[in-house]
Design a protein around this motif. Structure first.
Motif, mmCIF file in Angstrom:
data_model
loop_
_atom_site.group_PDB
_atom_site.id
_atom_site.type_symbol
_atom_site.label_atom_id
_atom_site.label_comp_id
_atom_site.label_asym_id
_atom_site.label_seq_id
_atom_site.Cartn_x
_atom_site.Cartn_y
_atom_site.Cartn_z
ATOM 1 N N THR A 136 0.835 -1.208 0.000
ATOM 2 C CA THR A 136 0.000 0.000 0.000
ATOM 3 C C THR A 136 0.866 1.254 0.000
ATOM 4 O O THR A 136 0.575 2.223 -0.708
ATOM 5 C CB THR A 136 -0.942 -0.003 1.221
ATOM 6 O OG1 THR A 136 -1.758 -1.180 1.189
ATOM 7 C CG2 THR A 136 -1.831 1.227 1.215
ATOM 8 N N CYS A 147 0.118 -1.388 -6.939
ATOM 9 C CA CYS A 147 -1.326 -1.163 -7.034
ATOM 10 C C CYS A 147 -2.011 -2.350 -7.718
ATOM 11 O O CYS A 147 -3.090 -2.792 -7.300
ATOM 12 C CB CYS A 147 -1.614 0.117 -7.818
ATOM 13 S SG CYS A 147 -0.950 1.627 -7.076
ATOM 14 N N SER A 151 -4.849 -4.897 -6.129
ATOM 15 C CA SER A 151 -6.127 -5.122 -6.795
ATOM 16 C C SER A 151 -6.422 -6.618 -6.892
ATOM 17 O O SER A 151 -7.520 -7.074 -6.547
ATOM 18 C CB SER A 151 -6.108 -4.494 -8.189
ATOM 19 O OG SER A 151 -7.301 -4.788 -8.882
ATOM 20 N N HIS A 154 -7.493 -8.248 -3.645
ATOM 21 C CA HIS A 154 -8.850 -7.939 -3.219
ATOM 22 C C HIS A 154 -9.899 -8.518 -4.151
ATOM 23 O O HIS A 154 -11.073 -8.618 -3.779
ATOM 24 C CB HIS A 154 -9.028 -6.421 -3.091
ATOM 25 C CG HIS A 154 -8.378 -5.848 -1.867
ATOM 26 N ND1 HIS A 154 -7.081 -5.381 -1.863
ATOM 27 C CD2 HIS A 154 -8.843 -5.698 -0.601
ATOM 28 C CE1 HIS A 154 -6.777 -4.958 -0.651
ATOM 29 N NE2 HIS A 154 -7.827 -5.132 0.133
ATOM 30 N N ASP A 181 -13.018 -7.810 -1.864
ATOM 31 C CA ASP A 181 -13.637 -6.480 -1.843
ATOM 32 C C ASP A 181 -13.478 -5.881 -3.231
ATOM 33 O O ASP A 181 -12.441 -5.309 -3.565
ATOM 34 C CB ASP A 181 -12.959 -5.599 -0.783
ATOM 35 C CG ASP A 181 -13.674 -4.268 -0.572
ATOM 36 O OD1 ASP A 181 -14.233 -3.739 -1.557
ATOM 37 O OD2 ASP A 181 -13.636 -3.746 0.554
ATOM 38 N N LYS A 183 -14.834 -3.338 -4.629
ATOM 39 C CA LYS A 183 -14.702 -1.870 -4.687
ATOM 40 C C LYS A 183 -13.235 -1.476 -4.521
ATOM 41 O O LYS A 183 -12.704 -0.644 -5.278
ATOM 42 C CB LYS A 183 -15.552 -1.220 -3.593
ATOM 43 C CG LYS A 183 -15.451 0.311 -3.553
ATOM 44 C CD LYS A 183 -15.980 0.940 -4.839
ATOM 45 C CE LYS A 183 -16.069 2.455 -4.757
ATOM 46 N NZ LYS A 183 -14.754 3.126 -4.679
ATOM 47 N N LYS A 184 -12.571 -2.079 -3.535
ATOM 48 C CA LYS A 184 -11.143 -1.798 -3.347
ATOM 49 C C LYS A 184 -10.345 -2.304 -4.541
ATOM 50 O O LYS A 184 -9.404 -1.648 -5.000
ATOM 51 C CB LYS A 184 -10.635 -2.449 -2.054
ATOM 52 C CG LYS A 184 -11.044 -1.734 -0.783
ATOM 53 C CD LYS A 184 -10.381 -2.370 0.430
ATOM 54 C CE LYS A 184 -10.740 -1.616 1.706
ATOM 55 N NZ LYS A 184 -10.095 -2.241 2.903
ATOM 56 N N ASP A 187 -10.675 0.204 -7.274
ATOM 57 C CA ASP A 187 -9.914 1.436 -7.013
ATOM 58 C C ASP A 187 -8.416 1.233 -7.258
ATOM 59 O O ASP A 187 -7.755 2.092 -7.860
ATOM 60 C CB ASP A 187 -10.148 1.911 -5.575
ATOM 61 C CG ASP A 187 -11.563 2.426 -5.346
ATOM 62 O OD1 ASP A 187 -12.242 2.761 -6.347
ATOM 63 O OD2 ASP A 187 -11.995 2.483 -4.178
ATOM 64 N N PHE A 188 -7.890 0.096 -6.793
ATOM 65 C CA PHE A 188 -6.469 -0.179 -7.008
ATOM 66 C C PHE A 188 -6.175 -0.399 -8.493
ATOM 67 O O PHE A 188 -5.144 0.056 -9.010
ATOM 68 C CB PHE A 188 -6.027 -1.390 -6.190
ATOM 69 C CG PHE A 188 -5.795 -1.112 -4.734
ATOM 70 C CD1 PHE A 188 -4.891 -0.134 -4.332
ATOM 71 C CD2 PHE A 188 -6.463 -1.838 -3.748
ATOM 72 C CE1 PHE A 188 -4.665 0.128 -2.982
ATOM 73 C CE2 PHE A 188 -6.246 -1.580 -2.401
ATOM 74 C CZ PHE A 188 -5.349 -0.593 -2.024
#
Length: 251
Positions: A136, A147, A151, A154, A181, A183-184, A187-188
């Protein structure tokens, strides 16, 4: 003095002078950025990996120069710079971790990957939460690969079992260290794609097409698919150019 870099004798003289300047800047003026350049010079020009390794290690230990910590971490992991030496993942991790503490994104990436890997070297203990912290931090410093890995973790989640079936589906949420997850994951992937990670752009296209972690959007799915394909073509062109240039080099 002006050098004609088309002449072999001038190139040789220029490189020798460069080495003298780097040694002076490192050993006499004690400039850590020049010491790192000296390590790179010894590695790439002189092919003296043993001396390069010593310079990187010293520059990390004595001056806390993050990029040198990362380079010596690589040397340690590969056993490079010592004749007949095997890789030392434990020492490599130590220097990656130090480089990460000094805010080098590549060091954070590699220390994180060592801790989350299913194929952990036996000298190290797997620690997924700490590894994710490193990844992170690397991603926050705009490392596209970090990143992308976050991704992926998750998308499927990471189970507690290190030995097998780490990414296998499970209905028991307590078995997971990192929970799925989307959503995470989205985002990643989005950030990794912005940072020109081809695989993240491809995943982003699929997420938009399926509505995973975001609303379905066929237009954006096609947009990111096109971006991934364009990046793939660019990589192929670069590889072809490199191969052509290498073919021109004298034997």
């Amino acid at each position: 003095m002006a050098y004609d870099l088309q002449k072999e004798s001038d190139v040789k003289e220029y490189l020798e002078k460069l080495g003298v300047e780097y040694r002076f800047g490192c050993y006499s003026e004690k400039k850590p950025e020049v010491c790192h350049l000296l390590g790179d010079y010894l590695e790439s020009i002189k092919k003296d990996f043993e001396k390069a390794s010593k310079v990187y290690k010293s520059n990390c230990d004595d001056y806390g120069y993050a990029k040198s910590c990362y380079k010596f971490g690589n040397y340690s992991f590969l056993g490079k710079g010592k004749s007949g030496s095997k890789g030392d993942p434990q020492q490599a991790y130590k220097y990656y971790e130090k480089g990460c503490e000094l805010n080098d994104p590549e060091s954070c990436l590699h220390s994180g990957l060592l801790l989350v890997s299913r194929a952990m070297p036996k000298q190290l203990q797997r620690n997924v939460p700490k590894g994710v912290e490193f990844l992170t931090k690397s991603c926050d410093m705009n490392n596209a690969t970090a990143c992308f890995y976050l991704s992926g973790m998750h998308i499927s989640g990471v189970q507690k079992q290190a030995e097998s079936n780490v990414h296998a589906p499970s209905n028991n949420s307590s078995e997971y260290i990192i929970h799925k997850d989307m959503k995470k994951a989205f985002d990643f992937a989005y950030k990794a794609c912005e940072l020109k990670n081809m695989y993240a752009c491809a995943n982003l296209s699929q997420m938009y097409a399926r509505g995973d972690g975001t609303e379905r959007n066929e237009e954006k799915a096609e947009k990111f698919k096109k971006m991934a394909l364009e990046m793939q073509e660019e990589v192929k062109k670069q590889q072809q150019t490199l191969g052509f240039q290498q073919g021109l080099l004298p034997n």
